[in-house]
Design a protein around this motif. Structure first.
Motif, PDB file in Angstrom:
ATOM      1  N   TYR A 106       0.838  -1.365   0.006  1.00  0.00           N
ATOM      2  CA  TYR A 106       0.012  -0.104   0.052  1.00  0.00           C
ATOM      3  C   TYR A 106       0.954   1.399   0.085  1.00  0.00           C
ATOM      4  O   TYR A 106       0.642   2.179  -0.708  1.00  0.00           O
ATOM      5  N   VAL A 107       1.859   1.066   0.782  1.00  0.00           N
ATOM      6  CA  VAL A 107       2.810   2.511   0.856  1.00  0.00           C
ATOM      7  C   VAL A 107       3.281   2.536  -0.613  1.00  0.00           C
ATOM      8  O   VAL A 107       3.486   3.934  -0.800  1.00  0.00           O
ATOM      9  N   THR A 108       3.821   1.568  -1.323  1.00  0.00           N
ATOM     10  CA  THR A 108       4.422   1.906  -2.730  1.00  0.00           C
ATOM     11  C   THR A 108       3.519   2.267  -3.518  1.00  0.00           C
ATOM     12  O   THR A 108       3.914   3.198  -4.453  1.00  0.00           O
ATOM     13  N   PHE A 109       2.179   1.876  -3.384  1.00  0.00           N
ATOM     14  CA  PHE A 109       1.066   2.226  -4.233  1.00  0.00           C
ATOM     15  C   PHE A 109       0.637   3.790  -4.055  1.00  0.00           C
ATOM     16  O   PHE A 109       0.706   4.440  -5.068  1.00  0.00           O
ATOM     17  N   ILE A 110       0.706   3.852  -2.956  1.00  0.00           N
ATOM     18  CA  ILE A 110       0.562   5.720  -2.611  1.00  0.00           C
ATOM     19  C   ILE A 110       1.501   6.438  -3.024  1.00  0.00           C
ATOM     20  O   ILE A 110       1.408   7.505  -3.507  1.00  0.00           O
ATOM     21  N   ARG A 111       2.952   5.853  -2.926  1.00  0.00           N
ATOM     22  CA  ARG A 111       3.927   6.703  -3.367  1.00  0.00           C
ATOM     23  C   ARG A 111       4.137   6.873  -4.765  1.00  0.00           C
ATOM     24  O   ARG A 111       4.885   8.003  -5.108  1.00  0.00           O
ATOM     25  N   SER A 112       3.524   6.110  -5.454  1.00  0.00           N
ATOM     26  CA  SER A 112       3.462   6.046  -7.081  1.00  0.00           C
ATOM     27  C   SER A 112       2.764   7.354  -7.489  1.00  0.00           C
ATOM     28  O   SER A 112       2.890   7.682  -8.727  1.00  0.00           O
ATOM     29  N   VAL A 149       4.436  11.548   3.469  1.00  0.00           N
ATOM     30  CA  VAL A 149       3.726  11.223   2.165  1.00  0.00           C
ATOM     31  C   VAL A 149       2.290  11.521   2.411  1.00  0.00           C
ATOM     32  O   VAL A 149       1.599  12.133   1.298  1.00  0.00           O
ATOM     33  N   CYS A 150       1.686  11.103   3.478  1.00  0.00           N
ATOM     34  CA  CYS A 150       0.146  11.493   3.649  1.00  0.00           C
ATOM     35  C   CYS A 150      -0.066  11.900   5.056  1.00  0.00           C
ATOM     36  O   CYS A 150       0.369  11.283   5.837  1.00  0.00           O
TER      37      CYS A 150
END
Length: 422
Positions: A106-112, A149-150
């Motif tokens: 999820y973190v990788t997805f959000i960082r994309s 990031v968020c």
């Protein structure tokens, strides 16, 4: 022994309780809270209804108004390209707490989504509701993993539906308190969105706003669906969509638990012939053309309320209700994709001026750098409207036109005149 929980693959919901005896026991234990919900609603809602005409308009601009829901499990590699095509900058991404082991994904997805404004919705299941220590540990993991990031999180969702795990508002208040205490103790920079009642059931909203818990919401979230009423202009208990939003805004302003910001965190219409992916029965489903028009008109009405700070459409990719259908391993943009793109292009830099309806003709006005924007539509039928001079405009899905007579229909059209006409 029968398992009390089972996974529902098509509803994006947590494992739900199947054991009927267990359900009955939980409902009985929730009775005092439900009585409290009824009494609080009985006291506060009439006052809020009376106060609607005195509600001061907020200054909601197009640049902050439009948001889109996206999911890790729905074409994550293609999603950023589709979003860039749409132009939308604000995203809502859901992290189910029961999938904490996949947090890195999820973190990788959000960082994309570099450069986007991200809001993360933390979805509950019954285990997390029952275990404060588990919820606290998982909140900490998520807050720390997304540091920098968020900073905006929705705590819980659909709190007035037992199939999502909550049997009372009191249970939700205890759950939200865990996140709020962490904000006070360790994460003061976080923005927490709470309440998260689905549909026009504001007695539950009132209970989340009027209670003795030492909590506060940085914004009030609402899953304000109106699909069961048909068109977004239709009324329920005498309230249309604009009035529903304003009533919720009054409740928020009456409460000491929030500063008054209202965010629609989820809404859509189910689409015909998409079972089992549509979240409702076929009775509530609409065809794709109607879906596109309803979507645009919902946003226009919510914008006209000037009390919905943002509307997050649910969602970009989903067979039963998304702008893009991903069944059978292919991606097909529905007409709603082009309609959203056109709407965003016209309204993302708009300042609301006015909205009105006369003899079935709906007119939305906004100031833009390109001139005075008119958006017009009917609920049904067609109407020929001669103009004093020719105008340039755009049909719902982006096709340009030049005309001295408008043909109005349920599909909204956009056209510009001079700002001097104000």
């Amino acid at each position: 022994m029968k398992e009390p929980f089972a996974w529902d693959h098509y509803s994006d919901q947590p494992a739900i309780i199947r054991d009927r005896a267990l359900k009955r026991k939980m409902r009985r234990s929730a009775l005092p809270s439900l009585i409290k919900t009824f009494l609080i609603g009985l006291l506060t809602l009439p006052i809020a209804v009376f106060a609607i005409p005195f509600l001061q308009r907020r200054d909601i601009k197009g640049e902050e108004f439009f948001g889109m829901g996206v999911n890790l499990d729905k074409e994550p590699h293609v999603t950023p390209y589709l979003l860039n095509e749409l132009g939308v900058q604000k995203l809502l991404i859901r992290i189910p707490l029961w999938e904490i082991e996949q947090l890195d994904k999820y973190v990788t997805f959000i960082r994309s989504f570099e450069g986007k404004q991200i809001t993360v919705a933390l979805l509950q299941d019954r285990e997390h509701i029952m275990s404060a220590s588990m919820s606290r540990d998982h909140f900490i993991q998520i807050f720390e993993a997304l540091e920098g990031v968020c900073h905006t999180f929705i705590i819980g969702s659909t709190i007035n539906r037992a199939k999502w795990g909550f049997f009372s508002v009191n249970e939700y208040l205890d759950f939200y308190s865990i996140a709020y205490d962490l904000k006070c103790e360790r994460f003061p920079h976080l923005k927490l969105i709470g309440s998260q009642v689905i549909d026009f059931e504001y007695h539950f909203s009132a209970h989340t706003l009027f209670n003795l818990k030492k909590i506060r919401y940085d914004a009030l979230g609402s899953l304000l669906y109106v699909d069961r009423r048909g068109a977004p202009e239709n009324t329920q208990l005498g309230f249309n969509l604009v009035e529903k939003i304003r009533l919720l805004a009054v409740l928020a302003q009456m409460s000491s638990k929030t500063g008054g910001e209202v965010i629609i965190t989820e809404t859509n219409w189910p689409i015909q012939n998409t079972a089992p992916y549509a979240p409702t029965s076929e009775t509530e489903c609409v065809d794709e053309e109607t879906y596109a028009s309803f979507m645009v008109r919902y946003h226009l009405l919510a914008f006209a309320s000037q009390h919905a700070a943002c509307v997050y459409w649910h969602q970009l990719i989903a067979p039963g209700y998304g702008l893009v259908d991903n069944r059978e391993g292919t991606l097909r943009k529905r007409s709603a994709f082009n309609a959203y793109q056109t709407m965003f292009r016209h309204l993302s830099d708009a300042e609301f001026i006015g909205y009105g309806e006369k003899r079935g003709r709906h007119t939305f006005l906004a100031k833009t750098p390109r001139g005075l924007l008119h958006v017009e539509w009917l609920i049904s039928g067609t109407l020929e409207v001669p103009l004093a001079h020719s105008v340039e405009g755009t049909f719902r899905d982006g096709e340009a036109f030049t005309a001295d007579t408008l043909t109005l229909s349920p599909s909204p059209i956009y056209y510009f005149t001079s700002l001097d006409d104000l």
